[in-house]
Enzyme design. Structure first.
Site, mmCIF file in Angstrom:
data_model
loop_
_atom_site.group_PDB
_atom_site.id
_atom_site.type_symbol
_atom_site.label_atom_id
_atom_site.label_comp_id
_atom_site.label_asym_id
_atom_site.label_seq_id
_atom_site.Cartn_x
_atom_site.Cartn_y
_atom_site.Cartn_z
ATOM 1 C CG ASP A 171 -1.702 1.290 1.346
ATOM 2 O OD1 ASP A 171 -2.635 1.443 0.541
ATOM 3 O OD2 ASP A 171 -1.384 2.143 2.186
ATOM 4 C CD GLU A 209 -3.000 1.090 -2.946
ATOM 5 O OE1 GLU A 209 -3.962 1.507 -2.325
ATOM 6 O OE2 GLU A 209 -1.834 1.458 -2.732
ATOM 7 C CG ASP A 226 -1.222 3.086 5.695
ATOM 8 O OD1 ASP A 226 -2.389 3.392 5.354
ATOM 9 O OD2 ASP A 226 -0.361 3.930 5.984
#
Ligand SMILES: [Zn+2]
Length: 393
Positions: free
Chosen positions: A192, A276, A356
């Site tokens: 992340d 991501e 996170d």
């Protein structure tokens, strides 16, 4: 495989003047060619092509050996092609209904590079003592800080001579045989890219912004304030601007060095890295904001990761970041929380962990799920499968 190696050049004072003169002439060619394009269009209503321009400037070059004549012919072609590219990009964007800016005349500080074909007006050489020298036509043999050797099987194709903050660099574009990639024995990981932590990994590891960055950014702010106080057009403002540019460069170098080491570590450790999709992530976070410098740094991280992964045998996958921070990685329940809430705490399954890290685990889950079902539009809220609670990390 194409790779670029950059080396710092250490010209003598005379060589530095000769290099500056080359750039000056290159800039003259660029600006004159732009002027010609505008004039021809105004007279005839038609454009002028690159071959026509080359014919014109080739003759000019022959006729003026002391000015344009110092430029290498192929290098001059590259400068004309650069302008040609700028025009093509302009018209392409115009056609697409965008509002591009018309190609601009280059000011004194806006033209900072010349391109060469390797072996044509430039060459890397080693003297008897093994010291590296870079020959440039009409400049001479310039000392090179040869900080890393070129691979034995590299073929140098393209060369860019660059001036940045009064320093000179040479970029060698190499063609290398594609690496033989062995199967990577490592585990998988989800990452992340956060605001609070720089990176959080699905195995609980967190990577923070290095402390020196904060110190350097503080110096930069001081220098920027100084710059804004100085009078426009003054000599002192120019000097302050140079200092700001040097600090920017220093920070960029430090950050890049940090990314290089970190991405090396990641691709050496993991066989699959799930991230991501950055563009989607920030569109979701705030559709009205452009990428900030912080995010641009993350873009550089992704770029370096991808290129190191290629030869390490690591697979990098990007996933849709929707809901990754909200969904519980243990049971799949949506646990909504504001950005200020740092801990994910699930009322259903009692899972409590850093928000996170929870997001990183979700990234990992989506990657696993999309590997199974195909990558089309899977996000963590839709993936439904919650059997993967243990992480083989
Ligand atoms: Zn839960």
């Amino acid at each position: 495989m194409i790779r670029t190696y950059q080396y710092r050049l250490y010209p003598t004072n005379a060589q530095a003047r000769a290099l500056d003169f080359l750039l000056w002439q290159g800039r003259n060619v660029y600006n004159a060619a732009l002027e010609q394009r505008i004039a021809v269009y105004q007279e005839t209503g038609k454009g002028i092509t690159y071959p026509q321009q080359w014919g014109h400037f080739r003759d000019l070059r022959r006729a003026s050996p002391d000015t344009l004549g110092v430029l290498n012919a192929t290098s001059m072609q590259q400068t004309l092609r650069r302008l040609d590219k700028a025009f093509k990009a302009f018209f392409r964007r115009l056609k697409a209904g965008e509002t591009p800016g018309f190609p601009r005349f280059k000011g004194r500080y806006r033209f900072n590079s010349l391109e060469y074909r390797y072996g044509d007006g430039c060459k890397l050489r080693f003297d008897e003592t093994g010291r590296a020298l870079f020959y440039v036509q009409n400049v001479g043999e310039v000392k090179v800080k040869y900080h890393r050797p070129l691979p034995d099987d590299a073929v140098i194709k393209h060369v860019i001579l660059k001036r940045r903050n009064r320093k000179w660099y040479v970029c060698l574009q190499l063609e290398l045989p594609d690496p033989v990639v062995n199967e990577h024995p490592g585990p998988m990981v989800g990452i992340d890219m956060g605001v609070y932590h720089l990176l959080a990994l699905s195995n609980d590891a967190k990577i923070e912004n290095p402390r020196w960055l904060r110190a350097s950014l503080a110096n930069l702010r001081v220098a920027q304030r100084r710059l804004s106080r100085r009078q426009k057009g003054s000599h002192r403002r120019r000097k302050a601007a140079e200092q700001v540019a040097r600090l920017h460069e220093r920070i960029a170098h430090q950050r890049r060095d940090f990314w290089h080491k970190l991405t090396r570590h990641l691709v050496d450790t993991y066989a699959l890295i799930a991230l991501e999709d950055l563009t989607l992530k920030f569109m979701i976070a705030n559709p009205h904001l452009a990428l900030s410098t912080h995010d641009a740094g993350l873009g550089e991280f992704q770029q370096l990761l991808a290129y190191k992964a290629e030869s390490a045998g690591t697979q990098v996958v990007t996933v849709n970041p929707a809901y990754t921070s909200q969904v519980c990685s243990g049971c799949g329940r949506v646990v909504e929380k504001a950005l200020s809430v740092r801990v994910h705490c699930c009322p259903d399954c009692d899972l409590t962990l850093d928000r996170d890290v929870n997001a990183a685990r979700n990234v990992w889950l989506v990657a696993v799920e999309s590997a199974r079902t195909g990558p089309s539009g899977v996000n963590v809220a839709g993936c439904g499968v919650r059997s993967l609670r243990s992480f083989p990390l």
